[in-house]
Motif scaffolding. Structure first.
Motif, PDB file in Angstrom:
ATOM      1  N   LEU A 203       0.834  -1.213   0.000  1.00 21.82           N
ATOM      2  CA  LEU A 203       0.000   0.000   0.000  1.00 21.82           C
ATOM      3  C   LEU A 203       0.863   1.254   0.000  1.00 21.82           C
ATOM      4  O   LEU A 203       0.637   2.193  -0.782  1.00 21.82           O
ATOM      5  N   LYS A 204       1.848   1.285   0.874  1.00 21.51           N
ATOM      6  CA  LYS A 204       2.701   2.475   0.975  1.00 21.51           C
ATOM      7  C   LYS A 204       3.499   2.713  -0.306  1.00 21.51           C
ATOM      8  O   LYS A 204       3.731   3.870  -0.696  1.00 21.51           O
ATOM      9  N   THR A 206       2.501   2.255  -3.281  1.00 23.64           N
ATOM     10  CA  THR A 206       1.597   2.908  -4.229  1.00 23.64           C
ATOM     11  C   THR A 206       1.357   4.361  -3.843  1.00 23.64           C
ATOM     12  O   THR A 206       1.363   5.252  -4.696  1.00 23.64           O
ATOM     13  N   VAL A 213      -5.195   3.829  -3.759  1.00 21.14           N
ATOM     14  CA  VAL A 213      -5.395   2.423  -3.397  1.00 21.14           C
ATOM     15  C   VAL A 213      -6.872   2.205  -3.109  1.00 21.14           C
ATOM     16  O   VAL A 213      -7.446   2.849  -2.231  1.00 21.14           O
ATOM     17  N   ILE A 215      -9.486  -0.487  -1.780  1.00 25.75           N
ATOM     18  CA  ILE A 215      -9.522  -1.723  -0.999  1.00 25.75           C
ATOM     19  C   ILE A 215     -10.974  -2.199  -0.932  1.00 25.75           C
ATOM     20  O   ILE A 215     -11.745  -1.749  -0.088  1.00 25.75           O
ATOM     21  N   LEU A 230      -5.309  -0.570   9.373  1.00 25.53           N
ATOM     22  CA  LEU A 230      -4.754   0.678   8.837  1.00 25.53           C
ATOM     23  C   LEU A 230      -4.531   1.692   9.948  1.00 25.53           C
ATOM     24  O   LEU A 230      -3.504   2.387   9.986  1.00 25.53           O
ATOM     25  N   VAL A 287      -6.484   6.420   0.009  1.00 22.58           N
ATOM     26  CA  VAL A 287      -6.738   5.038   0.393  1.00 22.58           C
ATOM     27  C   VAL A 287      -8.233   4.939   0.684  1.00 22.58           C
ATOM     28  O   VAL A 287      -8.746   5.626   1.570  1.00 22.58           O
ATOM     29  N   LYS A 314      -3.817   1.073  -7.516  1.00 20.21           N
ATOM     30  CA  LYS A 314      -3.808  -0.351  -7.169  1.00 20.21           C
ATOM     31  C   LYS A 314      -5.150  -0.750  -6.552  1.00 20.21           C
ATOM     32  O   LYS A 314      -5.746   0.009  -5.793  1.00 20.21           O
ATOM     33  N   MET A 316      -6.567  -3.647  -4.080  1.00 22.22           N
ATOM     34  CA  MET A 316      -6.057  -4.626  -3.132  1.00 22.22           C
ATOM     35  C   MET A 316      -7.241  -5.421  -2.583  1.00 22.22           C
ATOM     36  O   MET A 316      -7.913  -4.998  -1.645  1.00 22.22           O
TER      37      MET A 316
END
Length: 412
Positions: A203-204, A206, A213, A215, A230, A287, A314, A316
């Motif tokens: 995650l970091k 990205t 990100v 999720i 998180l 995020v 991304k 995830m």
């Protein structure tokens, strides 16, 4: 004793077992492009629901006009009602004639008996006990003593390992017959600490290059565990979707949560997103934790519509992806269906096993513990390789084991 397997056999989804043409355990649906339901034509005297996930409770509304006695834990009852109301909203938005209305649903829920885990009760001559299954808040494994004195333990979805959100399952009593899930037979889970470390590192990486990100997380349980994780790493996320409604329910039942203070802190520290706020997201380095966990509907599709061409961003995934869902297609083919459009994902996509189920090691140990205490037969279901699990039990433990197909009936 008669066991009629109506769904959830040699598959994940639409779990349902019918005992002696009287007691129905779970009545779920299988999500996908075309939803699938258990075999019907049944009129149970009693209905026992293990937990509030659609694959175990999503078809209950088909029984809405029956006069069955219905039993669930208090959180499961609230989650079931929440999901049923959401089904009505989806039907309205898609102009699908609903099978029931809000008045029907309220009548159904008012007839539901709420029983805490750890409490024994009776229904139509059967003794029943709910045990904490460690899967999601309020989830239970069901222990039944029949009128003839036979004992059955139906695990439902079970997890014996502690997570951030929940303690592992209770210790179960002896049972003549064990009906056990087999979702992760043959596959051990990555230890939670190692899994979290890998997830946060990815995650970091990205965020550091300015990507967003996304999720996707299941509304009941997974959203909340991910936010707690998180928060513990000092990462402030945005949270969207039905997980917010599920959080409101969880706050009502703090005794079903491992650390309610941490859960509340995680949501205080997160940024809640609703309605028009979605238009402003994602920004660089956002995020976002949102439903749906398998990319089938929900706010996640709005976010993906904005980032699917961005190679810096991304997706995830945080759990199992059922065959026929967008999540499975994304992993296997790199495509999703979004508002009738087939989209080729240029974002990175990763899958992490934040499972709320026993892994292979725990499943085998659970069976061994039961059989060491006198269990005479084991029935495996809720998994793609239930047959393999049954063979393992026969070969390694030497106890009768069966992996039924949907529609199979066993008499013992």
């Amino acid at each position: 004793m008669k066991l009629d397997f109506r769904g959830g056999c040699r598959e994940v989804g639409r779990s349902s077992v019918y005992l002696n043409d009287e007691i129905l355990i779970d009545y779920g649906m299988k999500p996908g492009e075309i939803a699938q339901y258990p075999l019907n034509n049944l009129h149970p005297k009693s209905v026992l629901v293990t937990h509030g996930h659609l694959d175990h409770c999503g078809a209950l509304t088909n029984l809405i006009h029956d006069n069955s006695e219905i039993f669930m834990t208090p959180p499961t009852a609230d989650f079931t009602e929440m999901l049923a109301e959401d089904t009505l909203k989806i039907a309205e938005n898609e102009n699908i004639p609903p099978a029931y209305n809000l008045e029907d649903l309220k009548y159904f829920m008012n007839r539901t008996n709420k029983v805490d885990t750890g409490m024994e009760f009776s229904t139509n001559g059967y003794k029943v006990h709910f045990y904490d299954a460690g899967h999601i808040p309020g989830s239970s494994s069901v222990y039944i003593e029949t009128k003839e004195g036979e004992s059955i333990c139906y695990t439902g979805d079970v997890n014996t390992i502690d997570t951030r959100l929940l303690y592992g399952a209770d210790v179960f009593p002896d049972a003549d017959t064990l009906i056990i899930e087999s979702t992760y037979f043959g596959e051990d889970h990555t230890p939670r600490k190692k899994l979290e470390s890998e997830f946060i590192e990815s995650l970091k990486s990205t965020i550091d290059i300015g990507g967003s990100v996304i999720i996707p997380a299941f509304a009941i349980g997974r959203t909340h565990e991910i936010l707690m994780m998180l928060d513990s790493y000092g990462i402030n996320a945005h949270v969207d979707g039905m997980g917010l409604d599920a959080y409101s329910i969880m706050k009502k039942y703090p005794d079903y949560i491992k650390n309610i203070k941490h859960l509340k802190k995680a949501f205080r520290d997160a940024s809640v997103v609703k309605g028009k706020k979605r238009e402003k997201l994602p920004r660089d380095s956002s995020v976002i934790v949102t439903t749906a966990g398998m990319l089938n509907g929900g706010p996640v599709l709005q976010y993906l519509d904005k980032v699917y061409k961005d190679p810096k961003s991304k997706i995830m995934l945080t759990g199992y992806q059922v065959e026929g869902t967008n999540g499975r297609s994304a992993i296997e083919n790199g495509f999703i269906e979004n508002k009738g459009i087939r989209q080729k994902l240029q974002t990175e996509i990763e899958q992490y096993d934040f499972s709320a189920h026993c892994g292979d090691r725990e499943l085998k140990q659970l069976v061994k513990d039961f059989c060491d205490r006198g269990t005479e037969r084991v029935i495996t279901m809720h998994g793609d390789n239930s047959e393999g699990f049954a063979r393992w039990i026969v070969d390694k433990i030497g106890v009768e084991a069966y992996a039924p197909s949907n529609g199979d009936i066993y008499k013992f």
